[in-house]
Design a protein around this motif. Structure first.
Motif, PDB file in Angstrom:
ATOM      1  N   ASP A 124       0.565  -1.513  -0.133  1.00  0.00           N
ATOM      2  CA  ASP A 124       0.007  -0.101  -0.148  1.00  0.00           C
ATOM      3  C   ASP A 124       0.748   1.337   0.256  1.00  0.00           C
ATOM      4  O   ASP A 124       0.329   2.490  -0.498  1.00  0.00           O
ATOM      5  CB  ASP A 124      -0.918   0.066   1.102  1.00  0.00           C
ATOM      6  CG  ASP A 124      -1.726  -1.192   0.833  1.00  0.00           C
ATOM      7  OD1 ASP A 124      -2.206  -1.381  -0.337  1.00  0.00           O
ATOM      8  OD2 ASP A 124      -3.006  -1.480   2.020  1.00  0.00           O
ATOM      9  N   TYR A 176      -5.788 -10.479  -1.020  1.00  0.00           N
ATOM     10  CA  TYR A 176      -5.287  -9.279  -0.946  1.00  0.00           C
ATOM     11  C   TYR A 176      -4.349  -8.762  -2.297  1.00  0.00           C
ATOM     12  O   TYR A 176      -4.545  -8.066  -2.766  1.00  0.00           O
ATOM     13  CB  TYR A 176      -4.379  -8.578   0.613  1.00  0.00           C
ATOM     14  CG  TYR A 176      -3.449  -7.496   0.005  1.00  0.00           C
ATOM     15  CD1 TYR A 176      -3.623  -6.426   0.601  1.00  0.00           C
ATOM     16  CD2 TYR A 176      -1.951  -7.713  -0.239  1.00  0.00           C
ATOM     17  CE1 TYR A 176      -3.058  -5.481   0.029  1.00  0.00           C
ATOM     18  CE2 TYR A 176      -1.437  -6.681  -0.636  1.00  0.00           C
ATOM     19  CZ  TYR A 176      -2.340  -5.703   0.256  1.00  0.00           C
ATOM     20  OH  TYR A 176      -1.135  -3.957  -0.080  1.00  0.00           O
ATOM     21  N   TRP A 208      -5.616  -5.952  -4.864  1.00  0.00           N
ATOM     22  CA  TRP A 208      -4.429  -4.984  -4.875  1.00  0.00           C
ATOM     23  C   TRP A 208      -4.675  -5.225  -6.503  1.00  0.00           C
ATOM     24  O   TRP A 208      -3.813  -3.756  -7.187  1.00  0.00           O
ATOM     25  CB  TRP A 208      -3.339  -5.100  -4.246  1.00  0.00           C
ATOM     26  CG  TRP A 208      -2.725  -3.559  -4.111  1.00  0.00           C
ATOM     27  CD1 TRP A 208      -2.163  -2.552  -3.030  1.00  0.00           C
ATOM     28  CD2 TRP A 208      -1.201  -3.282  -5.014  1.00  0.00           C
ATOM     29  NE1 TRP A 208      -1.376  -2.445  -3.427  1.00  0.00           N
ATOM     30  CE2 TRP A 208      -0.442  -2.356  -4.285  1.00  0.00           C
ATOM     31  CE3 TRP A 208      -0.362  -4.589  -6.038  1.00  0.00           C
ATOM     32  CZ2 TRP A 208       0.291  -1.996  -4.915  1.00  0.00           C
ATOM     33  CZ3 TRP A 208       1.187  -3.943  -6.512  1.00  0.00           C
ATOM     34  CH2 TRP A 208       0.972  -2.513  -6.464  1.00  0.00           C
ATOM     35  N   ASP A 254      -6.756  -2.832  -9.374  1.00  0.00           N
ATOM     36  CA  ASP A 254      -6.188  -1.739  -8.683  1.00  0.00           C
ATOM     37  C   ASP A 254      -5.053  -0.822  -9.915  1.00  0.00           C
ATOM     38  O   ASP A 254      -4.881  -0.169 -10.597  1.00  0.00           O
ATOM     39  CB  ASP A 254      -7.154  -1.041  -8.425  1.00  0.00           C
ATOM     40  CG  ASP A 254      -8.045  -1.400  -7.934  1.00  0.00           C
ATOM     41  OD1 ASP A 254      -8.624  -1.417  -8.046  1.00  0.00           O
ATOM     42  OD2 ASP A 254      -8.281  -1.526  -5.987  1.00  0.00           O
TER      43      ASP A 254
END
Length: 231
Positions: free
Chosen positions: A114, A137, A141, A144
């Motif tokens: 992140d 996750y 992730w 995107d």
């Protein structure tokens, strides 16, 4: 009564310089920590002359695709490939290109990517991805970040999902997953909650002070009028 003296002036200047130095260190420390290269990896600067060259003298393909990286201070290429990694090390926040392929990564912890807001290129192939709830996750992730990067990843286990693309995983494949916020997100949540509570309290105090000041002004005005009328 306080009197001005040359000694007090020099002491004040010294204290001010110490405060400025401490403030500068506090501001620069996060940036310095964010630039550290993980010990099992190799890093190159993309913003310095010659920084796009590997030790063998070959020009980085990522740098050829994005010449603006030369103008971005602190841009880095981080090569953690072929290191036998079973977990993702602490990565520099200024990483623009990241190589994690050909390792032993089964999943990536929630929140590990992140902070990489400057990332433009990512290689994750040739890892034995274990497709259970912990892979969720990474899948979200990458949706995107880069659809092609997600399309190139396949499950290595469990057996009934072997060779299945991560992009095609569904809820039926993963089962019932309880998505937990990563620790970093929880810290941001509590920080934001405290800031919001502080802002609300500040607004309430300001409204109360304004109301009190208006009452005080009215009382003073009425008192002045009464005095004038009595005179």
């Amino acid at each position: 009564m306080w009197k001005y003296s040359e000694g007090s002036h020099s002491q004040f200047c010294r204290v001010r310089m110490e405060l400025l130095a401490a403030l500068g260190c506090a501001l620069l420390l996060p940036a310095v920590l964010g630039q550290d290269c993980p010990s099992p990896c190799r890093c190159w600067s993309l913003a310095e002359p010659g920084g796009m060259l590997e030790p063998g003298g070959m020009l980085e393909p990522e740098a050829m695709l994005e010449p603006e990286a030369m103008l971005e201070p602190g841009a880095m290429l981080v090569d953690c490939s072929s290191r036998g990694l079973r977990s993702v090390p602490a990565l520099p926040r200024r990483a623009r290109s990241l190589r994690l392929h050909n390792n032993s990564l089964a999943s990536i912890p929630a929140g590990a990517l992140d902070s990489l807001r400057h990332l433009r290129h990512l290689q994750l192939g040739d890892n034995p991805w274990h497709c259970d709830c912990h892979i969720l996750y990474l899948k979200l992730w990458l949706q995107d970040f880069s659809a092609p990067a997600l399309a190139g990843l396949r499950c290595a286990s469990p057996a009934h999902l072997r060779a299945k693309p991560l992009a095609r995983l569904s809820g039926a494949d993963l089962g019932v997953c309880t998505r937990l916020l990563p620790t970093q997100c929880l810290q941001f949540f509590w920080r934001d909650l405290i800031l919001i509570a502080g802002a609300v309290i500040t607004l309430l105090l300001a409204a109360w002070a304004l109301k009190f000041s208006r009452r005080l002004v009215c009382r003073l005005t009425l008192g002045g009028r009464r005095r004038r009328s009595s005179v």
